[in-house]
Scaffold this motif. Structure first.
Motif, PDB file in Angstrom:
ATOM      1  N   PRO A  28       0.835  -1.206   0.000  1.00 19.34           N
ATOM      2  CA  PRO A  28       0.000   0.000   0.000  1.00 19.34           C
ATOM      3  C   PRO A  28       0.871   1.258   0.000  1.00 19.34           C
ATOM      4  O   PRO A  28       1.835   1.341   0.776  1.00 19.34           O
ATOM      5  N   THR A  29       0.555   2.206  -0.865  1.00 20.29           N
ATOM      6  CA  THR A  29       1.320   3.461  -0.913  1.00 20.29           C
ATOM      7  C   THR A  29       0.378   4.629  -1.207  1.00 20.29           C
ATOM      8  O   THR A  29      -0.754   4.434  -1.629  1.00 20.29           O
ATOM      9  N   MET A  30       0.930   5.823  -1.019  1.00 27.63           N
ATOM     10  CA  MET A  30       0.206   7.030  -1.434  1.00 27.63           C
ATOM     11  C   MET A  30       0.834   7.621  -2.694  1.00 27.63           C
ATOM     12  O   MET A  30       0.611   8.790  -3.028  1.00 27.63           O
ATOM     13  N   HIS A  34       9.455   6.556  -4.402  1.00 32.24           N
ATOM     14  CA  HIS A  34      10.915   6.748  -4.407  1.00 32.24           C
ATOM     15  C   HIS A  34      11.568   5.406  -4.088  1.00 32.24           C
ATOM     16  O   HIS A  34      10.860   4.388  -3.980  1.00 32.24           O
ATOM     17  N   GLY A  36      12.659   4.125  -1.451  1.00 31.79           N
ATOM     18  CA  GLY A  36      12.123   3.463  -0.247  1.00 31.79           C
ATOM     19  C   GLY A  36      10.952   2.573  -0.618  1.00 31.79           C
ATOM     20  O   GLY A  36      10.880   1.401  -0.224  1.00 31.79           O
ATOM     21  N   HIS A  37      10.022   3.128  -1.415  1.00 28.95           N
ATOM     22  CA  HIS A  37       8.900   2.316  -1.897  1.00 28.95           C
ATOM     23  C   HIS A  37       9.405   1.173  -2.781  1.00 28.95           C
ATOM     24  O   HIS A  37       8.894   0.061  -2.716  1.00 28.95           O
ATOM     25  N   LEU A  40      10.197  -2.070  -1.209  1.00 30.11           N
ATOM     26  CA  LEU A  40       9.002  -2.845  -0.847  1.00 30.11           C
ATOM     27  C   LEU A  40       8.395  -3.510  -2.086  1.00 30.11           C
ATOM     28  O   LEU A  40       7.989  -4.672  -2.052  1.00 30.11           O
ATOM     29  N   PHE A 146       5.465  -3.220   4.512  1.00 32.74           N
ATOM     30  CA  PHE A 146       5.462  -1.880   5.110  1.00 32.74           C
ATOM     31  C   PHE A 146       6.891  -1.498   5.474  1.00 32.74           C
ATOM     32  O   PHE A 146       7.721  -2.358   5.770  1.00 32.74           O
ATOM     33  N   GLY A 147       7.171  -0.187   5.473  1.00 30.59           N
ATOM     34  CA  GLY A 147       8.521   0.293   5.761  1.00 30.59           C
ATOM     35  C   GLY A 147       8.695   0.687   7.223  1.00 30.59           C
ATOM     36  O   GLY A 147       7.810   1.297   7.826  1.00 30.59           O
ATOM     37  N   ASP A 150       8.152   4.196   8.903  1.00 25.15           N
ATOM     38  CA  ASP A 150       6.909   4.499   9.617  1.00 25.15           C
ATOM     39  C   ASP A 150       6.691   3.407  10.664  1.00 25.15           C
ATOM     40  O   ASP A 150       5.799   2.570  10.536  1.00 25.15           O
ATOM     41  N   GLN A 153       3.374   3.137  12.466  1.00 29.47           N
ATOM     42  CA  GLN A 153       2.387   2.596  11.520  1.00 29.47           C
ATOM     43  C   GLN A 153       2.513   1.073  11.434  1.00 29.47           C
ATOM     44  O   GLN A 153       1.510   0.363  11.419  1.00 29.47           O
ATOM     45  N   PRO A 174      13.515  -2.507   5.971  1.00 34.64           N
ATOM     46  CA  PRO A 174      14.325  -1.447   6.579  1.00 34.64           C
ATOM     47  C   PRO A 174      14.176  -0.098   5.868  1.00 34.64           C
ATOM     48  O   PRO A 174      13.846  -0.034   4.687  1.00 34.64           O
ATOM     49  N   THR A 175      14.439   0.962   6.604  1.00 33.75           N
ATOM     50  CA  THR A 175      14.361   2.318   6.063  1.00 33.75           C
ATOM     51  C   THR A 175      15.445   2.540   5.004  1.00 33.75           C
ATOM     52  O   THR A 175      16.620   2.253   5.252  1.00 33.75           O
ATOM     53  N   VAL A 176      15.033   3.030   3.857  1.00 36.83           N
ATOM     54  CA  VAL A 176      15.994   3.365   2.801  1.00 36.83           C
ATOM     55  C   VAL A 176      16.327   4.850   2.934  1.00 36.83           C
ATOM     56  O   VAL A 176      15.435   5.691   3.085  1.00 36.83           O
ATOM     57  N   MET A 184      14.431   8.586   3.081  1.00 35.52           N
ATOM     58  CA  MET A 184      13.647   8.962   1.893  1.00 35.52           C
ATOM     59  C   MET A 184      12.189   9.133   2.271  1.00 35.52           C
ATOM     60  O   MET A 184      11.644   8.359   3.067  1.00 35.52           O
TER      61      MET A 184
HETATM   62  P1  AMP Z   1       3.626   6.208   1.871  1.00 33.66           P
HETATM   63  O1  AMP Z   1       3.459   6.266   0.392  1.00 33.66           O
HETATM   64  O2  AMP Z   1       4.444   7.327   2.429  1.00 33.66           O
HETATM   65  O3  AMP Z   1       2.324   5.993   2.595  1.00 33.66           O
HETATM   66  O4  AMP Z   1       4.490   4.921   2.148  1.00 33.66           O
HETATM   67  C1  AMP Z   1       4.123   3.661   1.642  1.00 33.66           C
HETATM   68  C2  AMP Z   1       5.002   2.613   2.267  1.00 33.66           C
HETATM   69  O5  AMP Z   1       6.371   2.873   1.922  1.00 33.66           O
HETATM   70  C3  AMP Z   1       4.915   2.608   3.796  1.00 33.66           C
HETATM   71  O6  AMP Z   1       4.907   1.265   4.263  1.00 33.66           O
HETATM   72  C4  AMP Z   1       6.174   3.321   4.192  1.00 33.66           C
HETATM   73  O7  AMP Z   1       6.653   2.954   5.462  1.00 33.66           O
HETATM   74  C5  AMP Z   1       7.139   2.880   3.102  1.00 33.66           C
HETATM   75  N1  AMP Z   1       8.262   3.815   3.005  1.00 33.66           N
HETATM   76  C6  AMP Z   1       8.199   5.161   2.837  1.00 33.66           C
HETATM   77  N2  AMP Z   1       9.445   5.707   2.868  1.00 33.66           N
HETATM   78  C7  AMP Z   1      10.306   4.675   3.073  1.00 33.66           C
HETATM   79  C8  AMP Z   1      11.722   4.568   3.216  1.00 33.66           C
HETATM   80  N3  AMP Z   1      12.510   5.638   3.162  1.00 33.66           N
HETATM   81  N4  AMP Z   1      12.257   3.342   3.422  1.00 33.66           N
HETATM   82  C9  AMP Z   1      11.464   2.244   3.491  1.00 33.66           C
HETATM   83  N5  AMP Z   1      10.118   2.262   3.366  1.00 33.66           N
HETATM   84  C10 AMP Z   1       9.549   3.464   3.158  1.00 33.66           C
END
Ligand code: AMP
Length: 281
Positions: A28-30, A34, A36-37, A40, A146-147, A150, A153, A174-176, A184
């Motif tokens: 799931p994303t918004m 980038h 980070g997404h 996933l 999920f990342g 967050d 979350q 893990p966080t990218v 990111m």
């Molecule tokens: P968002 O589009 O911001 O709602 O994020 C969608 C998914 O991407 C969520 O599970 C976030 O935690 C993950 N995400 C966003 N930024 C990063 C990042 N820098 N590293 C890893 N996952 C990320």
């Protein structure tokens, strides 16, 4: 690439995929995707027979004074990134398709939603849990990604998935980060070059505190102050040491801890965190 716009079509696609014995991975994303997404998306594609990404800027998680209208929308680039990562389906419904006239049902995940971002954004996790529940009910995934960026979350989604018996495996990635440490985020686009430089104080502070934990420091106040000192030029929302599962504040680091920070940098509210498993004595 299949683009699906309605819950009914999404569910039909997923039921058909399941009927052939395929596993479904879901991200799931918004949008405004980038690297980070992308991590996933790639994991979902690699670990499942079919992979679905949703792109939906969810109105119910934004308060009226927040950036719903300004949130970046970059569908064509997002689609290319999904394609490259091996995603087969993008689910991108309209707000009216998910929240039609008369919509009245919300998911509240108590306790884990209360602190950190929940304290300054009181309706945020209600919106997140509600939309993820709706997405799980239509995408019917076996695994959802999920990342850890967050982290609260993740804790909310884990709790909800268990409490509501969704039977979805939650995979945390893990966080990218950018090369200089900045986590990111789609909201990094709001930063001027100067603000982007200032924003580095968040990750710098968190890395410093992690090194202190690795060196044996356990006192929450000392760790939090180390982060705050780095961030003192920023408009801090919170810096807190909490249990990574329950999100309850800790006086001393023990078990799996989450050191989380949020701050305003210009127009952007940025969050970041580190997690650390305190070794048993
Ligand atoms: P968002 O589009 O911001 O709602 O994020 C969608 C998914 O991407 C969520 O599970 C976030 O935690 C993950 N995400 C966003 N930024 C990063 C990042 N820098 N590293 C890893 N996952 C990320």
């Amino acid at each position: 690439m299949i683009i699906i716009r309605t819950p009914a079509e999404m569910r039909d696609w997923s039921l058909a995929a399941r009927a052939t014995g395929s596993t479904i991975g879901f991200v799931p994303t918004m949008g405004a995707l980038h690297e980070g997404h992308a991590s996933l998306l790639r994991a979902a594609a690699a670990q499942n027979d079919k992979a679905v990404a949703s792109i939906f800027v969810n109105p119910t998680q934004f308060a009226p004074n927040e950036d719903f209208a300004a949130y970046p929308r970059t569908f064509d680039a997002d689609r290319a990134m999904c394609e490259e990562a091996g995603i087969g389906v993008i689910y991108a419904p309209d707000a009216n398709a998910l929240y039609p006239e008369g919509y009245a049902t919300y998911v509240n995940v108590e306790k884990v939603s209360a602190g950190l971002c929940g304290a300054s954004r009181p309706i945020f996790f209600r919106g997140v849990a509600t939309v993820v529940a709706k997405l799980f009910n239509t995408v019917l995934p076996h695994r959802a990604y999920f990342g850890q960026k967050d982290a609260q979350q993740c804790a909310v989604i884990r709790r909800m998935t268990r409490d509501l018996d969704f039977g979805v495996e939650i995979v945390e990635m893990p966080t990218v980060r950018e090369a200089d440490g900045l986590a990111m985020s789609s909201r990094n686009r709001y930063l001027t070059p100067e603000e982007r430089q200032q924003a580095l104080a968040i990750s710098r502070g968190l890395f410093k505190a992690r090194a202190m934990m690795e060196g044996g420091e356990r006192d929450s106040l000392v760790l939090v102050n180390a982060v705050r000192n780095e961030m003192d030029a920023l408009n801090i929302d919170y810096v807190e040491l909490v249990d990574a599962n329950t999100i309850e504040p800790l006086a001393r680091a023990t078990g799996r801890v989450l050191l989380a920070a949020a701050a305003w940098v210009g127009k952007a509210r940025l969050i970041d965190n580190i997690q650390y498993e305190v070794p048993e004595q």
